[in-house]
Design a protein around this motif. Structure first.
Motif, PDB file in Angstrom:
ATOM      1  N   ASP A 104      -5.628  46.600  -3.164  1.00 60.19           N
ATOM      2  CA  ASP A 104      -6.259  45.824  -4.221  1.00 60.19           C
ATOM      3  C   ASP A 104      -7.763  45.732  -3.971  1.00 60.19           C
ATOM      4  N   SER A 136      -3.606  48.039 -12.991  1.00 58.03           N
ATOM      5  CA  SER A 136      -2.687  47.888 -11.870  1.00 58.03           C
ATOM      6  C   SER A 136      -1.763  49.086 -11.746  1.00 58.03           C
ATOM      7  N   VAL A 151       0.940  41.058  -5.507  1.00 55.93           N
ATOM      8  CA  VAL A 151      -0.513  41.075  -5.649  1.00 55.93           C
ATOM      9  C   VAL A 151      -1.057  39.747  -5.139  1.00 55.93           C
TER      10      VAL A 151
END
Length: 337
Positions: free
Chosen positions: A116, A156, A232
């Motif tokens: 991320d 994503s 996440v």
């Protein structure tokens, strides 16, 4: 800073008006207001205690922090922008297997890597982020591409990888991120069914102010060891781990992401500076106090609109450093400011 600039401009106008009566020469264009540049970085927080690593490993971390600082400072010394400086600073840590951000990222419970990243420009609060990427070599470059080359803020999973590839970014096999010591950490967590603070913390980040007073922030991570597939954390979430607004503050966070999301740490800090008039360290301490009250820990780096900066953390240590025109410094252990 903007108020001071307006005052300076107004005074300049009065001087020009007064001089016009005695001279027909055109007045020179005013020089742009300048601010001393500064860059602050972190390489993750956690239970980092003196004696917990060998002298060789400690020296390697200090060298890596200095490499990151120099990469960002090179941009700022040349009159470059804060947004490019924070990108340059975290890019070196994504490429260094000592950190949990690119090569050297932790493994998911499934034995893969999901990374991320986010980046934010304080001038217009434009931002970009990617979550759960598996093939893009440098997630921070993918986040920057989202900011600069799309109408969106976040992509994503496979869509983020596909977007990065379409922008011509370097793509790799997921095994590129593998390291033996991260695999050993995965096996330990799966066997013991428990994580240490070191298994939860490993985010890297940077905040900067350039000579024109522009602020920027960037954060990138591999997440937590043995995380569930698709999980996440806070790192790609604007307002949780990353935030920047000119004249207010820029923040990058590291810690137990679930708690940082719930508090909205980065935005909370900047709002306290903007609305309550707190200095950046006080605001950061208050936000981290909320995290601690919920059961989380970690830290932040923060820089204000006037260049004031701080490292604030409630864990045992945090890899960190700063650099500006007057010098630089790094640290690993000790209490948060």
């Amino acid at each position: 800073m903007k108020t001071l600039a307006r005052v300076a401009f107004a005074l300049g106008g009065l001087i020009v008006t007064a001089c016009a009566s005695v001279s027909s020469e055109p007045a020179p264009a005013p020089e742009p207001a300048t601010t001393e540049w500064r860059l602050v970085i972190h390489g993750g927080a956690g239970v980092i205690l003196p004696g917990s690593m060998t002298p060789e490993t400690e020296a390697a971390y200090i060298a890596a922090l200095n490499t990151s600082l120099e990469a960002g400072a090179e941009v700022l010394r040349a009159g470059g922008e804060a947004i490019d400086a924070v990108q340059a600073a975290v890019l070196t840590m994504e490429d260094d297997p000592l950190f949990n951000s690119g090569r050297g990222a932790v493994f998911t419970a499934a034995g893969t890597h999901e990374l991320d990243a986010s980046i934010m420009d304080g001038r217009d609060r434009n931002a970009g982020a990617v979550a759960g990427v598996t093939r893009v070599k440098n997630p921070i470059l993918a986040a920057r591409a989202v900011m600069d080359k799309s109408e969106h803020v976040m992509f994503s999973g496979n869509g983020a990888d596909q977007f990065a590839e379409a922008q011509g970014l370097d793509m790799v096999d997921n095994s590129y991120f593998d390291t033996d010591w991260r695999r050993q950490a995965l096996e330990r967590v799966l066997t013991e069914r428990a994580r240490t603070a070191a298994d939860r913390h490993g985010t890297v980040g940077a905040v900067a102010i350039d000579r024109f007073g522009n602020l920027a922030a960037a954060t990138t991570t591999g997440g937590m060891t043995a995380k569930a597939e698709g999980r996440v954390g806070d790192s790609p979430i604007i307002g949780a781990a990353t935030y920047a607004e000119n004249g207010v503050c820029a923040v990058s966070a590291t810690g137990h992401g679930e708690y940082f999301i719930r508090v909205g740490v980065a935005k909370t800090i900047c709002d306290r500076v903007k609305l309550a008039g707190e200095d950046v360290k006080t605001a950061a301490g208050t936000a981290l106090g909320e995290v601690a009250a919920l059961g989380g820990d970690g830290g932040v780096i923060v820089i204000g609109g006037n260049g004031e900066y701080g490292f604030v953390f409630n864990s045992a240590g945090m890899y960190r450093g700063w650099i500006d025109a007057s010098g630089s410094g790094t640290a690993i252990y000790g209490e948060g400011e």
